[in-house]
Design an enzyme around this catalytic site. Sequence first.
Site, mmCIF file in Angstrom:
data_model
loop_
_atom_site.group_PDB
_atom_site.id
_atom_site.type_symbol
_atom_site.label_atom_id
_atom_site.label_comp_id
_atom_site.label_asym_id
_atom_site.label_seq_id
_atom_site.Cartn_x
_atom_site.Cartn_y
_atom_site.Cartn_z
ATOM 1 N N GLU A 23 0.721 -1.041 -0.038
ATOM 2 C CA GLU A 23 -0.001 0.014 -0.168
ATOM 3 C C GLU A 23 0.955 1.226 -0.091
ATOM 4 O O GLU A 23 0.396 2.437 -0.674
ATOM 5 C CB GLU A 23 -0.953 -0.050 1.192
ATOM 6 N N HIS A 62 -11.491 -3.970 8.056
ATOM 7 C CA HIS A 62 -11.984 -4.061 6.741
ATOM 8 C C HIS A 62 -13.464 -3.286 6.672
ATOM 9 O O HIS A 62 -14.019 -3.494 5.631
ATOM 10 C CB HIS A 62 -11.903 -5.180 6.304
#
Lengths: 316, 323
Positions: free
Chosen positions: B60, B128
Amino acid sequence: MDNTKLLNVYKTSVLARRFEARVIQMAMAGEMPPSLHAGAGQEVCQTAAIAALNPEDYILYGHRGIAYMIARGTSLSAILADMAGKVGGTNNGKGGVMHVVDVPHGILGESGTLGGGFVMSVGVGMALKRKMPGRVVVYFFGDGTSNRGTFHESLNWATVQRLPCIYFCENNGFAVSVRTSASTSVQNIADRAAGYGIPGVVVDGTDPVAVYEVMEKAVERARAGQGPTLIEAKVTRLLGHYLADQQTYRPDAATILTTKDPLPKFQESLLRVGILTNALVKQIEDDAQRQIDEAVATVNAAPLLAPEAALQDLYA
Amino acid sequence: MALITYSKAINQALEEELRRDQDVILYGQDVAEWGGIFKVTDGLFEKFGPDRVFNSPISENVMVGAGVGAAMMGLRPVVELQFADFIFTAGDEVFFKAGMWRFMHGGAFKIPLVVRCPSGGSGFGPEHSACPEAFVMHAPGLLCAVPSTPEDAKGLLKTAIRMDNPVMYFEHKLLYAMRGEVPDGDYTTPFGKAVVRRQGDAVTIVAWQEMLRRSLAAADRLSKDGIEVEIVDPRTLNPFDRETIIESVKKTGACLVVEEAYRTLGVGAEIGAMLAEHALPYLDKPFKRLAIPDVPLPTSPQLVDAVVPSVDAIYKAVKDLVG
């Protein structure tokens, strides 16, 4: 490296060293913020590496010193104005000396957080590959910075994409006060190249010719679309991490100033082969002094940035 | 007009902008042949090839950071983070590199970057499921879009891709399957213009995405009780249309913010402070918030329902407000 280039590397290194000394003097006298991370001892390496680039190539640099910008052609007064918070700098008071930027000279800036240049370089490489094929980007970083996670993510993805990126580590043996041997899993940072399947090269960073030749190969490989190279130059940081650093962790701090400085050695070698003469040495010193005096005068005469500048430049 | 899903609207925006501008590239984990974990980029790899639409490693930091680097050199990257929560995995790159690179270099660069962040969608667990847009709204330098309908999902994304500033684009996972009318042809939706989704005079509700959908459902029930609420959808959080909220509060005299995020210092806190500063004389009732109590989102559905504002909770909050 031809003699003209070699002489230029010497001239630029001298200019960077003398300019930095003047900046330190001014900072100690309270004439500007003491924000510089001195690059003394690493200028020859930085300048020789940059000599292997074309003017249209790009660099992202690390915290140590200002030789990168001088080697690329940024004016001394612009660098000094950035340090002093005056009108005439490159970043309008937002970044000081840490974020000197000069796009026409291929200087894309610096990440304040160490290792941010890794991720930026990958994006630059992606853009060069698509929009400016044949150009390369070099990211200069230190041994300490090689321990950031961004090193791994970036070298991996730059290699997968075969990007025209060159990773140039200046290993001076210290991350601020911590010895590389105490913080780093490998003897040589360049050993880590094996983890990415790219060339990893160790070079003596006090030898400008050796640095130039290693860089030349890396640049050639990058231009040919073969991807990154990891270069590690072994260098010596002559001064502290920052200006107020007493270097209590470094018992040899005083002696290395005379024993480990590559600049006099470089000068001797050029004198020996006749590229330099004593008269030329003096002329180069005088030229540097004159340029520095001019820059200081320009910046002394420049106004401080207006407070409104704090609210500018956030959005395009 | 065509009736399409929110997910398809995003896909269309991406396809149209990839076609319109050669500098637009799209990458992220699994976005190429596989079409992304939520299938939002389905078919784009086949249409534009590996140079324009490609997979990234699970990295990321470099995904977002390379987006900033590519953007400053003239590309227009659209980066898909698999989950909005991962803006913190890429925290330096989101908040410092994307948000500050232009600023700290004195405006030397434009950063036309879009980071797509699938948010919400309770049940995916603490790392998440979040809607972390308040963190982005708090950070200088990042524009922030929170589309609630297929029309806005497409229009705001097209605007974002054409902008010269970094945009954090939050697409809500529970809305992917939502259908709605989308105008034909090329259109864009402006940033910084809220829209009144329902008119009323009793209470102003500010809500977006899934909380807007629940607020609209609650409003139908309230209407049967003779209570007409006004619902403002901000559409973007930076720029943030304070005027439309204040104008509505002038009319209703009460404000309830419903958000799918932690209560403390959420978007609702900013709206409450903004009203205290600029609209206190118009408030007849105490300002009210519905939000997630300050705990991470659990995974089990019954626990999620216990902390995320429900239609019932919104209905009850309005009833309490109008007393």
